[in-house]
Every structure is written in C-alpha cells, then in structure tokens.
Write an enzyme that holds these catalytic residues in place. Structure first.
Site, PDB file in Angstrom:
ATOM      1  N   GLY A 135       1.049  -1.184   0.183  1.00  0.00           N
ATOM      2  CA  GLY A 135       0.353  -0.237   0.236  1.00  0.00           C
ATOM      3  C   GLY A 135       1.015   1.306   0.432  1.00  0.00           C
ATOM      4  O   GLY A 135       1.637   1.428   0.973  1.00  0.00           O
TER       5      GLY A 135
ATOM      6  N   ASP B 255     -12.402   9.175   8.649  1.00  0.00           N
ATOM      7  CA  ASP B 255     -12.222   8.260   7.359  1.00  0.00           C
ATOM      8  C   ASP B 255     -13.357   7.267   6.897  1.00  0.00           C
ATOM      9  O   ASP B 255     -12.602   6.292   6.073  1.00  0.00           O
ATOM     10  CB  ASP B 255     -11.356   8.741   7.144  1.00  0.00           C
ATOM     11  CG  ASP B 255     -10.421   8.594   5.318  1.00  0.00           C
ATOM     12  OD1 ASP B 255     -11.717   9.004   4.611  1.00  0.00           O
ATOM     13  OD2 ASP B 255      -9.864   8.362   4.865  1.00  0.00           O
TER      14      ASP B 255
END
EC number: 2.7.11.1
Length: 974
Positions: free
Chosen positions: A32, A146
C-alpha cells in the site's frame, strides 16, 4: 533480505514483551502507498507471524507528539472488528507502526470486482460488522474520521477490520481531502464546525451507498459543488433501494449531527435485522488466523496517484526489495556511479528505478538530469526516461526528487519539453509559470488539453483579471476549451471568462451553441449548469457600453417594462388618471432588486442595452431545443439558469415571444417544472425559477398576435396555486381579455360573456371554440391573498381592470356576495391605514364593483323595470336589496374610518384630509340611494357589453391616451 533489527527502538505490547526480548522483521513486498507513506507486508522472524508495517513520515517533534498521542490510544483498543495494533519502531524521521495483516485487502476491492456493486443482502454483513466496530470505537471516545470502503479491510476469512483511523488524519489531514474523501465527509466537518462520533455515521451512510452502487453520493460533482451539495442538498437514493434501506440512509444523512442515531441504535434498525437470505449469526463464527495468503490490496487503497505535499526533509529511501532478490541470485547491487552513467546514456535506458532511488542520492539524480537537459540536443529517449523517473518519484518517494530538482534550478530546462513539464503542472504550476511557460512560444508547444487548462486556470491566480482576460483572448484556443468542457478546469475558465471578459459574447458564444456540442453539454447536470450560467454572464457583461447603461430592473414585473405595441396600458380607456396607473406605470427598480442573486456580476439588462445586444444566429433555436431535454434534469441549479437565460433572450429580442407562444415544448416544460419543484426543499431557488417563467408568460401575453389556449391554460394553473405565481397568472388572463377586445373584426368577433349557470365566462376565440374562465377561481384568488401580502396593490389593480371589462358584472356580484367580503375590506383598510395610494385604489375598486353590480341587477333610474317583471327579475329585486344592505354596511365603515371622534380609530390613519378620498367615499355612499344611477343613453354602455364597431374604432384611436383602467360608461351623483 531487508530487516528491522533490535538495533532500532522497538515498542511492543505487553504480550510481546512477555514472550520475547527482541523482534526482527523481514520486509516483503509493498502492499500500500498513500498520503501517510508506505505499507509493507512483513514477517516476524521469530514467530513467522505476518504483519503490516505502516511507514509514517514526520517532520518535527510537534508532529511526532501528535502521532505518539494517537498510538497511546490505539494500543488500548481491542475488538474483533478493529485492526490490531502490535507496536511501533522509531527511526530518525520515520515511524513504523506494526498492525494486523488483512490478507483480503479492502472492501473497496471486493466492490470493484462486481459490475454493479454488492447486493443489499451481501452488504448487510459488512455494514453490521462496521457498526459493531464503530460502536466499540465510539464507546472508547475515538472518532474514526475517514470511514469509506477503502479503509474497511478484510481478513483472510472476510472479517471486517476498521483501519486508518486517527494516525493518517492527524499526520496529513489535507491529504485526505486531496484523496477524495469529501464525498464521505459529514456537513459539520466540511463546514469546520468540528467532528464527533456521529460524523462517522454520516460517512457510514456514504459507504453503504458506495457498496451498492460502486460510488459514494455526489461522486460526479466537483469539489466546490460537493461542499455545497453536502451542506444544502438532500440526497435521494436510487429507486432500486428497498424502503428499509432508504430509511436507514435517511437517518445516516441527517444534517444536524445531534439528531443522527448512534451506531448502537442503527444496529437495531429494521434493515440491519431483516434476515431474508442473511444469517447474522455467522458473524459469531468468524475466527482470526494469520495465514500467509497472497495479498489482495487494491489500487484504491494504495492511492498511487495522490497529490500530496512532500516532506521538506530528504528522508532515507524506503527499504529495497532488490536486495532480497540479488541475494537469492548471488548478485551484487550496482554502484551509484554505474547507475548515474547509465542514466545519462540514451542507448541503454535505466529500467529498475527502485534501485536508482535506493542507491543514488537525490541531489546526484537531479544534477544528472539537469546536466543532460542542458545539452544542445536532447535525445527523446532520455526525455521519456526522465519523465518515468519523475512519475516514480511522485508515486513512491513523496516527490522528494521533484523538490530537489526545483531547488537546484532545473525547471527552466524542462519548459520546452511537455513530457517533463506535465509532471510538475498539477503540483507546482506557479513555479512553471514563474519560469516562463506561459510565454507564447513556450505555451504554444503544449499539446495536452488537461495540462493546458490547468496552467491557464492557475495563471488567473497569479495575474490581474484584466491581464488574464487579454492573455486568453490572444492565446487560448476556444475550440480546445469547449471540446474539453467535461473537464473541471475548462468549466472554471469558461465561467471566469464569461464573467469578466466582454469579448466572450462574440468569440465564445457562437461556438458554444454549435449543435455538435449539445451532447457534451448534456453529459451531466454539472456541465449543463456551467454552460447556462456562463451564457447568462456573457449576455449581461458582453460590452462596456452595456455595463454603463444598464439600470437594474425587475425581471419579475413585466408591467414595469416599457409598454409594447399591444400592451393593454395603451388600448383601453380610463375615466381618469388614477393612482392605479401610477403604481403600474414604468419606474426604475431598486438596485437591491436582485439581492437574491448577488453572486451574479451583472444579471439585468436595461432597455438601452437591449438595443446593443444582438444574439448569434440560431441562438433561439438552440436554446428552445433544450425544452425537451430539461424533462430529464431534476437539478434546480440547472433549471434556475436555464429559465433565467430564456427570460433574458425574449427580453433582448421580443420577436421571439410569438415563436415561443407557438412552441408546445415550452408549455410542456412548464408542466414538468410543476411536477419537480414540490419535492425540492430549496424554496428560494424554486421561487426564482417561477419568477422567470411567469415573467416570460406575462411578456408573451402582452406581445401575442393570436389567442393561445396553452398560455391561457398555463395562466389558470398559476392562479390555482394561490401563491406568488397567481398574480402573474391573473395578469396574463387580463392581457388575454384585452387581446380579445382589441382584435374584434366583422368576420370573427371574439366576445366575453357568461354561461347560463353564471359559473364561467366564455371567451370566444372563433366561431366554433371558446375558452372557459371559471368565476369561482377568480373569486377564490381574491380572498386567498393575505392582507399584508406585498402583492396586494397589484392584485387590486388587476382585479379593478378585469371587473371594469364588459361582461364581467357576475364577477363583481360574486365578490360582493362572498361571506367574507365585509371583513376582507375592513382588514385591507386596517392593514394599509398609512398608505394613501392603496386606500384610494381600494375605494375605486369598491365604487366600481358596486356600480357595475347595481347596473346589472337594477334598471337605470333606480326603479324596477315594469317590462321585466318576470319571476327571475323579482328574485333580482331581492338580490338588489341584499347588495344595498352590504353597501350600507361598507358605507358606515367608511364614515367611521376617517372620523377622528371614533374611539377605535387608528391614530396614525392617513387620508382624512384627502379630497380624492372624501369624493370617493361620497360617491360610494350615494350608490345606496334611489335614483343614484341616472338613465344613460344605452343599456349596453351601462352594463358594459362588447363595444360596437364604432366604439371599437374610438377605442383603438384613443389607446395612446389610456392608462388601462376602465369602468362602465356612466355618471354618478356626488
């Protein structure tokens, strides 16, 4: 193989400290990348446990303290649906956070594999687990901040694991915005009003929409419009969603965060607990194990193309995967000098960029590129290679090389190479502009529309508006701008040019209305909105002369415009110059008339400006072609600017009015608006739309060259609404009635009369057809208006004109015999005790309706006509007595209204010393006396039937002297 040894500071959880004294991790592949840094898959050398290690870059002690405060909270979290925290490793300017490894990647990846998104039943499992995780977090006082599918990870057995709360938000909150998190953000966060645990509930709702549709709410809007939509609009889910799901989402999307349900309350919602095809008890069977399954990290989670601000420090390069491979093949890594030499060579381009960044310093890489670009000729293969290096730097190295390249003065060397310059356009446009990329020869070398538009847009911020407009006039390709109207920057540039560049009207508008562009304009409501808004600006700012001559005028009161050749103001006789005429005559409007659209630079056109504006050929045809397309658009912002543009068009060129009158699509468009607006909460915009539509219809009724049943029917619909549009509807009816009287001829003589039931007026348009005007609807409108309505004066004026027309005696009788007539009149006078003009208008109206009613029911000497003594006329006699009784009641009120000796009289009452008011009161009082209506020369003149041919001739010859106010031709005792 790379490793993190115990020479680094390793902070572990209590369990880890109890089981081992030191920890070493082998870093595997990168799984990632994002605004926070890089995420690696790693293996604990002692236990073979697979973990995820997140690299977080910090720049100073303050940022480090923020991260450590968040870590101190994370280490105490323990829940099945929260990614487990194992510890951290601190190095000079990096922090490596050890987290639970989730083999199946993110929920976003799972969604992306479906062509249409997950089904409701599939999504319930993930939503339920997410709610369980949020319930735990919120109970611990933690706000995720988030929530979205990319941050909901899945373990090897598909257990939901909430990740990325707190740390990435604190480290770089601006990066979250750049990553596109706006679509998931709650209104209180966008409005800087502070976040709470209930902010996560809004984000959860957006994530549910994302699961089922593959996109969050408002995914097709620009950032600025997302801000507006989240704060002000209501989200309407797709019709395919079940009713329980729609209810679930409506609770998530409550704008007042204090009224949103908690995660625990949502777990009890009917949609979550419906068990059709879902076995919720399976959740309890999920088990965690750490298998070394193949990683499944998706591009959304990796966020490979984020526009983020890089660190100011030249930080250590990420651990190198090549070392592991080289050890296996028993090879030695290349040296820095070898790599830099290969970088200079165009014959053997460097392909392993990871090796380059791991071995070479950023300064040496930048210096080598600058050296090569300084040559007289540069091989195209080198340009391609350097472009790849900058791309890699952006995606994997926090743009540190680009910053070093800028600091070392390399930007002037790439201006002439678009392939290199484009890598700096998005993040460093100001630097490019300062180095001369907008200089005409350099700008002309650019070919990629996206980067051209970005630079032009950024150029606006660095120069004055006037200079920017002149520059665009000379150097901006208008066809490129319009062909890329789907791009956000193209839309912004178009709006700015239409607002501030007078030349946009002549240079942009003709190209914008090209039929080939229409499909692009209709691609999305956003594009349609921008185009219509821009044309509005172009029309109202197209010439400096127009700016100087423009006087703000009301677009909603066509009666205040200059009378047209067919205006009833110029066509019907009036007994006197009355205050009614003064109120209805042309007058300049207040400069604040358009306060509700104050964001418009200019949005009104004076009569003088109308002479200066000539619309491009084909503009009206192009505009009216959108009437059918508007049926598919439910966006009020689009409709607002479209209707405004229609009004401006017919206001500039009144010859279009009759073309519009014959356009059935226009009236279908109005009916479609009528079906949309009742379901929209934005009352202000809805009122603006109706304001423009009714203004167009009123002007059409003034300029029409034939009677239109569609226009008449539309006007009756306005009247039935009993709101602000009703006054305009009544005005249109009045103009239609005047049209029938003006256009009588010997062959077809339109007349106004009443049916036998006296319930409707029949307006004959030819020998075979007539339009019905229901009396009761006119009477209802008169009594529906509130006493303090700002439209009262206009209502009284229009009703006075209608009642004065021949054949409308039944209307006056019905108004008087209404049960609330006396109370209504008294209320009017009480409300407007301080307005002399309105009181005079009311008195004239009262005098008119009583005189016409008496003339209709009585003979003209004050005595019943013996020739007419049939049974119906005997009933008329009783009606006359009733009417006179009401008249006496009104007279008594008028006697007391201005009497200073009456105790209840308002001390501020005006008009007591007005000669005109005294005269009107005396005229009304005299109507109640026998013999007050003197014999006149003809019954038709007294009653007000249709004029004869000679009378019509006189009527037309005197139209220039008329003010539009007429009463039966008779005299009164005074």
């Amino acid at each position: 193989m790379n490793s993190m040894a115990d020479t680094d500071r390793v902070n572990l959880t209590p369990i880890q400290r109890a089981s081992e004294k030191s920890v070493q991790y082998h870093l595997k592949q990168v799984i990632g990348r994002g605004s926070y840094g890089v995420v690696y898959k790693a293996i604990n050398k002692h236990t073979d446990q697979v973990v995820a290690i997140k690299e977080v870059v910090y720049e100073n002690d303050e940022e480090l303290n923020d991260i450590m405060a968040e870590i101190s909270l994370l280490k105490n979290l323990n829940h099945n649906n929260i990614v487990k925290y194992h510890g951290f490793i601190r190095k000079s300017y990096e922090l490596y956070i050890l987290l639970e490894y989730c083999a199946n990647g993110s929920l976003r990846r799972l969604i992306s594999r479906s062509s249409t998104g997950l089904s409701e039943n599939e999504s319930k499992t993930y939503v339920t687990q997410t709610l369980l995780g949020l319930k735990y977090l919120h109970g611990e006082g933690v706000i995720h901040r988030d929530i979205k599918a990319a941050n909901i990870l899945l373990s090897a057995d598909n257990t939901v694991k909430l990740a990325d709360f707190g740390v990435s938000t604190i480290v770089n909150s601006s990066a979250l915005t750049l990553a596109g998190t706006l679509n998931w953000m709650a209104p209180e966060i966008l409005g800087n009003r502070g976040a709470s645990t209930l902010s996560d509930i809004w984000s959860l709702g957006a994530t549910v929409v994302e699961m089922l549709t593959k996109n969050p709410p408002y995914h097709n809007l620009t950032d600025a419009n997302i801000y507006y939509a989240v704060e002000n609009d209501t989200y309407y889910p797709p019709s395919s969603f079940s009713e329980p799901l729609k209810d679930f989402l409506s609770k998530c999307f409550v704008k007042n965060m204090y009224k949103r349900p908690t995660a625990d309350q949502l777990l009890k919602h009917v949609w979550i607990n419906s068990t059709e095809n879902v076995k919720v008890d399976k959740l309890n069977k999920f088990k965690e194990d750490f298998t070394d399954a193949d990683y499944h990290w998706d591009a959304d989670f990796q966020e490979e193309k984020l526009n983020i601000s890089p660190s100011k420090f030249s930080l250590a390069a990420a651990p190198a995967a090549w070392a592991e491979n080289n050890q296996e093949l028993d090879l030695m890594p290349p040296t820095e000098s070898q790599l830099l030499s290969q970088l200079k060579s165009s014959s053997k381009p460097l392909t392993d960029l990871h090796v380059l960044f791991s071995v070479c310093s950023l300064e040496n890489i930048a210096d080598t590129i600058i050296e090569c670009l300084s040559r007289t000729t540069v091989d195209k293969r080198l340009i391609t290679a350097f472009g790849s290096i900058f791309v890699y730097d952006t995606q994997h190295n926090h743009s540190r090389l680009r910053l070093k390249f800028i600091a070392m003065g390399g930007i002037p060397l790439i201006i002439k190479f678009e392939h290199l310059a484009k890598e700096f356009v998005i993040d460093y446009p100001q630097t490019l502009i300062e180095c001369g990329i907008m200089y005409p020869p350099n700008f002309a070398s650019l070919k990629t529309p996206k980067y051209i538009l970005e630079l032009v847009y950024r150029f606006y911020d660095l120069t004055s508006t006037a200079f920017w407009c002149r520059w665009c006039f000379k150097h901006l390709d208008i066809s490129l701008l319009l062909n890329n109207i789907h791009e956000r920057r193209a839309q912004s540039i178009l709006l700015k040019l239409s607002s501030y560049a007078p030349w946009s009207f002549e240079k942009i508008l003709p190209s914008l209305i090209d039929s080939k562009l229409k499909k692009k304009i209709l691609i999305s409501p956003q594009i349609t909105y921008v185009v219509f808004k821009s044309i509005n600006y172009m029309i109202t700012t197209n010439d400096d002369k127009i700016h100087k001559s423009a006087i703000p005028s009301s677009s909603s009161l066509p009666l205040s415009s200059s009378p047209t050749r067919n205006s009833p103001v110029n066509s019907v006789q009036s007994p006197s110059r009355s205050p009614v005429h003064s109120l209805m005559a042309t007058r300049p409007s207040s400069p604040m008339r358009h306060k509700s659209i104050s964001n418009f630079p200019h949005l009104t056109i004076s009569s003088k400006s109308r002479l200066l504006i000539e619309l491009p050929e084909g503009f009206f045809t192009w505009l009216t072609s959108f009437f059918v397309d508007m049926a598919q658009i439910k966006d009020l912002s689009v409709l607002k600017y479209f209707t405004k543009l229609c009004y401006l068009t017919v206001h500039i060129n009144s010859t279009f009015l009759n073309d519009l009158l014959d356009n059935d699509a226009f009236f279908a468009f109005i009916r479609n608006i009528d079906t949309i607006i009742p379901f929209i909460d934005d009352a202000k915009t809805a009122a603006f739309i109706w304001k423009q539509i009714t203004a167009i219809c009123v002007e059409m009724s003034l300029d029409m060259d034939q009677m239109s049943a569609s226009l008449f029917s539309t006007a009756m619909n306005f009247i039935r609404k009993k709101n602000n549009t009703s006054i305009s509807g009544l005005e249109i009816i009045l103009n239609c009635l005047h049209f029938t009287l003006r256009n009588v001829n010997d062959d077809v003589a339109p007349t106004v009369g009443s049916s036998e039931s006296h319930s409707v007026f029949l307006i004959k348009v030819n020998n075979d057809a007539a339009i019905e005007l229901p009396i009761d609807q006119l009477v209802d409108l008169f009594y529906a208006l509130n006493d303090d309505d700002v439209n009262l004066s206009k209502l009284i004026s229009i009703f006075t004109k209608i009642c004065s027309l021949p054949g409308f005696e039944n209307l006056t009788i019905n108004i008087i015999f209404h049960p609330n007539f006396y109370e209504k009149i008294v209320s009017f006078f009480d409300t407007y005790f301080n307005s002399l003009l309105i009181q005079i208008d009311l008195l004239k109206f009262i005098k008119l309706i009583f005189s016409k009613s008496l003339l209709k029911l009585y003979d003209y000497t004050g005595q019943p006509d013996p020739i007419k003594q049939t049974e119906p006329n005997r009933r008329n006699k009783a009606t006359v007595f009733k009417l006179r009784a009401i008249l006496v009641q009104i007279t008594e009120f008028l006697n007391n209204n201005w009497n200073k000796d009456v105790p209840k009289r308002n001390s501020n009452q005006v008009g007591g010393d007005s000669v005109l008011i005294c005269q009107l009161c005396e005229d009304i009082r005299s109507l109640s006396k026998k013999g007050s209506l003197q014999k006149v020369s003809s019954v038709t003149a007294a009653i007000g039937s249709s004029p004869t041919k000679d009378e019509r001739s006189n009527l037309r010859s005197s139209k220039d002297k008329s003010d539009g106010f007429s009463v039966p031709i008779t005299t009164f005792q005074t």
